[in-house]
Enzyme design. Structure first.
Site, PDB file in Angstrom:
ATOM      1  N   SER A 294      -0.660 132.849 -34.974  1.00 32.76           N
ATOM      2  CA  SER A 294      -0.048 131.330 -34.717  1.00 32.76           C
ATOM      3  C   SER A 294      -0.630 130.603 -33.815  1.00 32.76           C
ATOM      4  O   SER A 294      -1.642 131.073 -32.934  1.00 32.76           O
ATOM      5  CB  SER A 294       1.394 131.782 -34.220  1.00 32.76           C
ATOM      6  N   ASP A 295      -0.579 129.110 -33.913  1.00 34.39           N
ATOM      7  CA  ASP A 295      -1.040 128.438 -32.629  1.00 34.39           C
ATOM      8  C   ASP A 295       0.032 128.830 -31.669  1.00 34.39           C
ATOM      9  O   ASP A 295       1.097 129.553 -31.840  1.00 34.39           O
ATOM     10  CB  ASP A 295      -0.913 126.940 -32.993  1.00 34.39           C
ATOM     11  N   CYS A 296      -0.358 128.593 -30.243  1.00 37.59           N
ATOM     12  CA  CYS A 296       0.463 129.054 -29.169  1.00 37.59           C
ATOM     13  C   CYS A 296       1.757 128.512 -29.218  1.00 37.59           C
ATOM     14  O   CYS A 296       2.167 127.211 -29.237  1.00 37.59           O
ATOM     15  CB  CYS A 296      -0.424 128.796 -28.028  1.00 37.59           C
ATOM     16  N   ASP A 297       2.707 129.270 -29.111  1.00 34.34           N
ATOM     17  CA  ASP A 297       4.202 129.199 -29.157  1.00 34.34           C
ATOM     18  C   ASP A 297       4.641 128.620 -30.397  1.00 34.34           C
ATOM     19  O   ASP A 297       5.836 128.242 -30.319  1.00 34.34           O
ATOM     20  CB  ASP A 297       4.610 128.155 -27.876  1.00 34.34           C
ATOM     21  N   ALA A 298       3.811 128.672 -31.611  1.00 37.89           N
ATOM     22  CA  ALA A 298       4.458 128.178 -32.899  1.00 37.89           C
ATOM     23  C   ALA A 298       5.652 128.892 -33.409  1.00 37.89           C
ATOM     24  O   ALA A 298       6.303 128.636 -34.122  1.00 37.89           O
ATOM     25  CB  ALA A 298       3.296 128.329 -33.790  1.00 37.89           C
TER      26      ALA A 298
END
Length: 773
Positions: A294-298
């Site tokens: 995932s992108d960060c915190d997605a």
């Protein structure tokens, strides 16, 4: 104290300093203090799949969950060290992620131009060489004990759809073909593959590349609409021929070992929770083999921001079911066990994710024992910031810089007849601006001012504006300075305060009083001035384009550590510019188009103009592929005859057949054999008619003779870079694949070739091609 004793003490101290600074890189197996080398997962002769299966079977549930996040902790009882998945290497090894440190023997890395400028070279070999250097320096950092991971979250291969996008600078531009070719070159270079691919048959990686952001991600923060909550409404047609092709190339031809799913939703479904995207398309249709992060915190935003999931556990279950393997962040660490206990996520999906994750770590050789005894183990600090690497950074900047205007052949300036020079502008002596974003500490840095000073001893400098925003400009002082010298170079543009991640632009003009400063200085100068623009996205400089007092305009993107040298070498003729714009430069009124409108194709009923050179039906400041040189290049098709292509493979003569019919052939129904048989070679002769040698990119387009609604106006089907001496000519061969190059997506996203007229176009030369069904 005797001299000999002092030397002995000094050497001892140096040895201690080096020993404490140089740390062994983390690895598993073959450790002297463990018995893990007897485990099957440490047996290098076994297939990786078998080794991973053994490793995963030995993990407790808590240990399994701990490995699902980017900062994966150590598992001491199995001799598995901690691993950081988040490292960055967009245009050089960077400490923008958590996995790389420059606090050790290696203090810097080669900083290449920001990607948008490198793309302007249209040189796939250059892109591959840059990526190979990045990977070598990354291995050196790892071998020096300054890396806790070897997975790099680059390249960014989203389409630069809207000129206001703050992250457009990170991409290869607006064309899907170029973006796909860049992805292939970058991934192969980073992962240690050969330029043409196929070298990594054993699967082992020099470093791991990750294509991002999958998919249709090209808005960060515009007028209060943020990437976390944005729901991109994308048609199957636009997905098929614009947004998805670069990722397909990255996976199928580049063989990337990682992909990153984007924050945003596409047609209401979060990318990281989209089973059709991650599993059905990437893994099953395109045969992706690697890990998906995932992108960060997605993962957290699926519940907390988007409201797509009803609980944190549902968010975890959704992404695991979709096929995602790794959470950049801590959400899966905190909520996966609860999701399992509530019956929302089966352990089998966690095991699948771990299989993908540990497979990549094993392909990197991190479970093969002491890395100094393995391939890439001898790459040391002496190979970081080497002369060859820094030379390549300079070459990349020179090859990318685009000459947009050169009235009266103002450039190049004479090295012997330029007594005095004024260098004015907020970007003239700003080393940080050269780097763009996602950078590490550069080996060295040469600003435009420093580069120009090396050519003209009597060089004076004035900032003109305190900052790039130019709310306050010392125009009077700059004008007085311009009057006192023979030539003036203005270095203007943008920086990361105006375009960056999480920040899109509201307009397409130069900030503050920059335009006033340019026009006033240009009017006062003794001779027409040279305008240098540092920026990632385009700006509307129509005023300068038509101002006779502005003799030349150079677009230099964010040119990296050697940017100042490159700019100076072009201005003074030690390099013949050959870069071409990888993005359309729109007029300032384009901002009337909402950035949230994802449609590529124009809509005449509402006045929507469409996007990118393939579909846009409006005025431009500079068109895609535009770029001047100090030489003139002439083109000629080797064969000028009208070519006819029978899509049914039967040459049936029918003089009465109308070629503006609605007949078409689906590419999928033609079959691979028929598509292969239709391929042919287009040969173009190119000649350097100037008096300087030059590097030149030849761009081959196809135009629709009778473009219908929804069809591209034209599209790039091939590009090659050549170096020609003055007066020299050469033949360039392009393979034309009609099934790929003459097809476009229908409204259902299915590729089809229509009957009709087409033109092969290079420069001002055209060749007619007719497709007949």
């Amino acid at each position: 104290m005797g001299l000999q004793k002092i030397l002995i003490i000094s050497l001892t101290c140096l040895t201690i300093m080096f020993t404490t600074q140089a740390t062994k890189p983390p690895f598993s197996c073959d450790q002297p203090d463990t018995s893990t080398k007897s485990y099957p997962f440490c047996q290098t002769k076994l297939p990786i799949a078998q080794r991973v299966k053994d490793l995963v079977s030995r993990l407790t549930l808590d240990e399994k969950i701990s490995q699902l996040v980017n900062t994966a902790p150590a598992i001491p009882r199995l001799g598995i060290p901690a691993f950081e998945w988040w490292s960055e290497a967009l245009h050089g090894v960077a400490n923008a992620g958590k996995g790389i440190s420059f606090d050790g023997p290696i203090k810097a890395a080669t900083s290449f131009p920001q990607v948008i400028l490198t793309a302007a070279s249209f040189d796939v070999h250059l892109w591959y060489r840059i990526a190979s250097v990045i990977a070598k320096e990354a291995r050196a950092v790892y071998n020096a004990g300054q890396a806790t991971g070897m997975t790099f979250w680059a390249p960014n291969i989203n389409i630069f759809r809207d000129p206001r996008w703050g992250r457009g600078q990170e991409t290869p531009g607006e064309d899907p073909l170029v973006t796909g070719k860049y992805a292939i070159s970058y991934v192969r270079g980073v992962q240690g593959d050969s330029f043409h691919g196929g070298k990594l048959r054993d699967g082992h990686l020099q470093a791991s590349a990750c294509c991002k952001h999958f998919t249709a991600y090209d808005l960060d923060n515009w007028k209060g609409i943020g990437r976390f909550v944005f729901d991109a409404k994308v048609s199957p047609q636009d997905l098929a021929d614009t947004y998805q092709p670069p990722f397909q190339s990255c996976i199928q031809e580049g063989r990337a070992s990682g992909i990153m799913c984007a924050y945003n939703r596409v047609n209401e479904v979060p990318n990281c929770a989209d089973y059709n995207l991650l599993t059905k398309t990437a893994r099953e249709l395109w045969k992706f083999q690697g890990y998906i992060t995932s992108d960060c915190d997605a993962v957290s935003i699926i519940y907390e921001n988007q409201g797509y999931a009803k609980s944190p556990e549902d968010a975890v279950a959704d992404v695991l079911k979709a096929g995602m393997d790794l959470n950049c962040g801590t959400y899966m660490l905190n909520h996966t066990k609860s999701a399992i206990q509530k019956g929302k996520a089966p352990v089998a999906q966690i095991d699948r994710a771990l299989h993908n994750l540990f497979s990549v770590r094993m392909r990197l050789g991190l479970f093969n024992g002491d890395p100094t005894r393995l391939p890439y183990g001898k790459i040391g600090p002496d190979q970081v910031c080497s002369h060859d690497h820094q030379r390549l950074a300079l070459d990349a900047a020179k090859d990318g810089i685009v000459l947009l205007k050169n009235s009266g052949r103002l450039l190049p300036l004479s090295k012997t007849k330029t007594p005095s020079l004024a260098v004015i502008g907020p970007n003239a002596n700003a080393p940080q601006t050269l780097l763009g974003n996602y950078f590490g500490p550069p080996c060295r840095s040469v600003t435009p001012l420093q580069g120009l000073q090396s050519y003209v001893k009597n060089t004076v400098h004035h900032q003109g504006c305190d900052f790039v925003n130019c709310t306050s400009a010392s125009i009077g002082e700059a004008v007085a300075l311009a009057k006192s010298v023979d030539y003036v170079v203005l270095v203007m543009g943008l920086d990361q305060t105006w375009e960056r991640e999480d920040h899109d632009r509201d307009d397409l003009v130069l900030p503050g009083k920059q335009q006033s400063l340019i026009t006033r200085v240009a009017k006062a100068a003794r001779k027409p001035i040279v305008l240098v623009l540092l920026c990632g996205g385009p700006v509307d400089v129509t005023f300068a384009k038509y101002d006779r007092n502005v003799g030349s305009i150079l677009w230099a993107g964010y040119p990296g550590e050697a940017g100042g040298t490159a700019i100076a070498q072009i201005i003074f003729g030690d390099h013949n510019p050959g870069g071409r714009l990888p993005i359309t430069w729109y007029p300032k009124d384009f901002i009337k188009v909402p950035m949230t409108d994802m449609r590529m194709r124009p809509d005449p009923s509402t006045g929507y103009p469409g996007r990118t050179y393939r579909f846009y039906k409006g005025e431009t400041v500079f068109e895609y592929g535009y770029g001047l040189s100090y030489s003139n290049y002439a083109y000629e098709f080797a064969c000028t005859e009208h070519k006819k292509l029978y899509l049914n493979q039967t040459a049936v003569s029918d003089a009465n057949k109308k070629l503006d019919s609605d007949r078409f052939a689906l590419v999928s129904e033609l079959g691979s054999d028929a598509c292969e048989k239709m391929k042919y070679s287009e040969t173009i002769r190119v000649k350097n008619e100037g008096d300087m040698p030059g590097k030149h990119s030849v761009l081959l387009f196809v135009e629709n003779g009778q473009p219908k609604e929804g069809r591209p106006i034209k599209r790039l089907i091939g590009f090659k870079s050549v170096i020609l001496k003055a007066g020299e000519s050469t033949d360039i061969n392009f393979t034309v694949s009609p099934c790929e190059h003459l097809s476009s997506a229908n409204v259902d996203g299915i590729m089809a070739m229509e009957e009709g007229l087409h033109y092969m176009v290079v420069g001002n030369e055209k060749r007619l091609l007719t497709t007949i069904i």
